[in-house]
Write an enzyme that holds these catalytic residues in place. Structure first.
Site, PDB file in Angstrom:
ATOM      1  N   ARG A 196       0.824  -1.215   0.000  1.00  0.00           N
ATOM      2  CA  ARG A 196       0.000   0.000   0.000  1.00  0.00           C
ATOM      3  C   ARG A 196       0.857   1.263   0.000  1.00  0.00           C
ATOM      4  O   ARG A 196       0.448   2.298   0.528  1.00  0.00           O
ATOM      5  CB  ARG A 196      -0.969   0.018   1.180  1.00  0.00           C
ATOM      6  CG  ARG A 196      -2.064  -1.040   1.079  1.00  0.00           C
ATOM      7  CD  ARG A 196      -3.040  -0.919   2.219  1.00  0.00           C
ATOM      8  NE  ARG A 196      -4.050  -1.976   2.166  1.00  0.00           N
ATOM      9  CZ  ARG A 196      -4.744  -2.409   3.212  1.00  0.00           C
ATOM     10  NH1 ARG A 196      -4.551  -1.854   4.394  1.00  0.00           N
ATOM     11  NH2 ARG A 196      -5.624  -3.367   3.083  1.00  0.00           N
TER      12      ARG A 196
ATOM     13  N   ARG B 157      -3.158   6.173  -0.279  1.00  0.00           N
ATOM     14  CA  ARG B 157      -3.801   7.063   0.678  1.00  0.00           C
ATOM     15  C   ARG B 157      -2.874   7.783   1.648  1.00  0.00           C
ATOM     16  O   ARG B 157      -3.275   8.781   2.238  1.00  0.00           O
ATOM     17  CB  ARG B 157      -4.848   6.274   1.455  1.00  0.00           C
ATOM     18  CG  ARG B 157      -4.282   5.014   2.109  1.00  0.00           C
ATOM     19  CD  ARG B 157      -5.385   4.096   2.547  1.00  0.00           C
ATOM     20  NE  ARG B 157      -4.823   2.902   3.196  1.00  0.00           N
ATOM     21  CZ  ARG B 157      -5.553   1.999   3.811  1.00  0.00           C
ATOM     22  NH1 ARG B 157      -6.870   2.151   3.860  1.00  0.00           N
ATOM     23  NH2 ARG B 157      -5.002   0.943   4.374  1.00  0.00           N
TER      24      ARG B 157
ATOM     25  N   ARG C 201      -6.665  12.447  -6.506  1.00  0.00           N
ATOM     26  CA  ARG C 201      -8.020  11.909  -6.408  1.00  0.00           C
ATOM     27  C   ARG C 201      -9.042  13.040  -6.296  1.00  0.00           C
ATOM     28  O   ARG C 201     -10.121  12.981  -6.901  1.00  0.00           O
ATOM     29  CB  ARG C 201      -8.126  10.988  -5.186  1.00  0.00           C
ATOM     30  CG  ARG C 201      -7.474   9.623  -5.342  1.00  0.00           C
ATOM     31  CD  ARG C 201      -8.213   8.719  -6.323  1.00  0.00           C
ATOM     32  NE  ARG C 201      -9.605   8.560  -5.969  1.00  0.00           N
ATOM     33  CZ  ARG C 201     -10.061   7.672  -5.093  1.00  0.00           C
ATOM     34  NH1 ARG C 201      -9.210   6.872  -4.466  1.00  0.00           N
ATOM     35  NH2 ARG C 201     -11.339   7.567  -4.841  1.00  0.00           N
TER      36      ARG C 201
ATOM     37  N   ASP D  48      -6.599  -3.048  -6.942  1.00  0.00           N
ATOM     38  CA  ASP D  48      -7.312  -3.563  -5.780  1.00  0.00           C
ATOM     39  C   ASP D  48      -7.625  -5.023  -6.043  1.00  0.00           C
ATOM     40  O   ASP D  48      -7.777  -5.443  -7.208  1.00  0.00           O
ATOM     41  CB  ASP D  48      -8.604  -2.784  -5.536  1.00  0.00           C
ATOM     42  CG  ASP D  48      -9.266  -3.188  -4.222  1.00  0.00           C
ATOM     43  OD1 ASP D  48      -8.918  -2.613  -3.177  1.00  0.00           O
ATOM     44  OD2 ASP D  48     -10.114  -4.104  -4.239  1.00  0.00           O
TER      45      ASP D  48
ATOM     46  N   TYR E  48     -15.150 -12.257   0.470  1.00  0.00           N
ATOM     47  CA  TYR E  48     -15.935 -11.067   0.129  1.00  0.00           C
ATOM     48  C   TYR E  48     -17.221 -11.456  -0.604  1.00  0.00           C
ATOM     49  O   TYR E  48     -18.294 -10.891  -0.342  1.00  0.00           O
ATOM     50  CB  TYR E  48     -15.115 -10.121  -0.737  1.00  0.00           C
ATOM     51  CG  TYR E  48     -14.113  -9.297   0.040  1.00  0.00           C
ATOM     52  CD1 TYR E  48     -14.529  -8.364   0.984  1.00  0.00           C
ATOM     53  CD2 TYR E  48     -12.748  -9.446  -0.165  1.00  0.00           C
ATOM     54  CE1 TYR E  48     -13.618  -7.607   1.704  1.00  0.00           C
ATOM     55  CE2 TYR E  48     -11.824  -8.695   0.549  1.00  0.00           C
ATOM     56  CZ  TYR E  48     -12.262  -7.783   1.479  1.00  0.00           C
ATOM     57  OH  TYR E  48     -11.361  -7.038   2.192  1.00  0.00           O
TER      58      TYR E  48
END
Length: 353
Positions: free
Chosen positions: A35, A39, A48, A86, A161
């Site tokens: 990651r 973010r 973004r 992702d 999921y």
């Protein structure tokens, strides 16, 4: 989509990350962060905000995916770029109704609970991976001698999921389906293994230099259940890519008790979270596999003396394995100070591999 026959693979045999993955002594200890693209970076948040589009669309817009992937390489000087994507991207592009909801994570419109549900899952075809392959093509022209890591979610994590309908703390529906309807479970896992292999193969054909298979939720299983319900399907993916000639990294969270089983699935490098030391991980792997890890991401919020002490300990323990790629024990936390990551890269590069 790029024609894989025309993609000339870069000669990066001396790249520290790839040397360590092969069990060789690299020029310096390689480091990258799960990651690292996204973010925690102000430039990512600014991008973004300026585009106003969702994460999945960013992943499938080649110039945006390229730029976001490059941001941590420019800022931190890490030894690998990891493709901005992702784990649900292959499901999304195949036609499964899934979205990433801010603050929640992946949410599935129609959970999978029966054989009829499994039969409705669309198959993924290589040509559908075109936007990802195009982003890889852009990256290869920008990265120079920095390796590019492609990735995908492992079948068990994807299945969790799909069965739960979103993130789950206890995975109760998943575990119930495994035991109550094993024929449905294995059909679902087989379909997801096929999807994952197609997705990773397309990335390899487009030019990535290594791949990582993330089994984020495998730690919810006992080793016995992992071997019965998950490992055969991860093995189908990893062994199916054995002829590709790129390192295969296998990582899970909370998987210290099943590292040997994960390695047996076909990994060249086994990622280790922060819960066990790397020397113990190397022992459990029979000193036969390179390891990746394993600084606790939360340690990055401590004072520098503590961060440095933990880093030196981990590097020393990593010497017990045939190869060591320094990383966190999971992904970079959103509020991590980017300057600390840059300073950490400099520290790792100065330590003896």
């Amino acid at each position: 989509m790029l024609d894989s026959a025309r993609v000339a693979r870069r000669d990066l045999r001396s790249a520290p990350l790839l040397a360590a993955a092969r069990g060789e002594v690299p020029a310096h200890l390689p480091v990258w962060f799960m990651r690292q693209a996204g973010r925690s970076l102000p430039e990512y948040r600014a991008l973004r905000a300026s585009t106003g589009i969702g994460m999945l669309q960013c992943c499938l817009t080649p110039d945006l995916a390229c730029e976001i992937t490059l941001q941590p390489v420019r800022r931190h000087g890490v030894d690998a770029a990891v493709l901005y994507s992702d784990i649900v991207v292959p499901l999304y592009i195949a036609g499964v109704g899934v979205d990433i909801v801010p603050g929640t994570g992946p949410v599935v419109a129609e959970p999978v609970r029966t054989m009829a549900d499994v039969d409705r899952i669309p198959r993924l075809h290589a040509e559908q991976v075109a936007p990802v392959a195009d982003a890889i093509g852009l990256l290869l022209r920008e990265l120079g001698n920095t390796p590019l890591i492609g990735f995908a979610g492992a079948p068990f994590t994807l299945a969790s999921y799909l069965v739960e309908g979103g993130p789950s703390r206890n995975h109760e529906r998943t575990k119930a389906l495994m035991r109550s309807a094993p024929e449905v479970w294995h059909a679902l896992m087989g379909r997801l293994a096929e999807t994952t292999e197609v997705f990773l193969r397309a990335q390899i054909d487009a030019g990535v230099d290594a791949v990582q298979l993330f089994d984020s939720w495998a730690g919810a299983l006992s080793e016995r259940d992992y071997r019965a319900y998950a490992q055969p399907h991860s093995a189908k993916v990893l062994t199916g890519l054995a002829d590709a000639g790129v390192p295969r990294i296998h990582f899970g969270v909370g998987t210290g008790e099943m590292l040997g089983a994960m390695a047996e699935a076909g990994a060249d490098v086994v990622g280790v979270d922060w819960r066990i030391p790397l020397d113990e991980a190397a022992r459990r792997l029979g000193y036969a596999h390179a390891v990746q890890g394993n600084l606790d991401p939360a340690v990055l919020f401590a004072d520098w003396a503590s961060i440095e002490a933990e880093t030196r300990r981990i590097v020393e323990e990593g010497h017990r394995a045939p190869g060591h790629i320094f990383n966190l024990g999971h992904g970079v936390l959103p509020s991590t100070d980017p300057d600390v990551l840059t300073r950490l890269v400099d520290l790792v590069h100065g330590l003896q591999p």
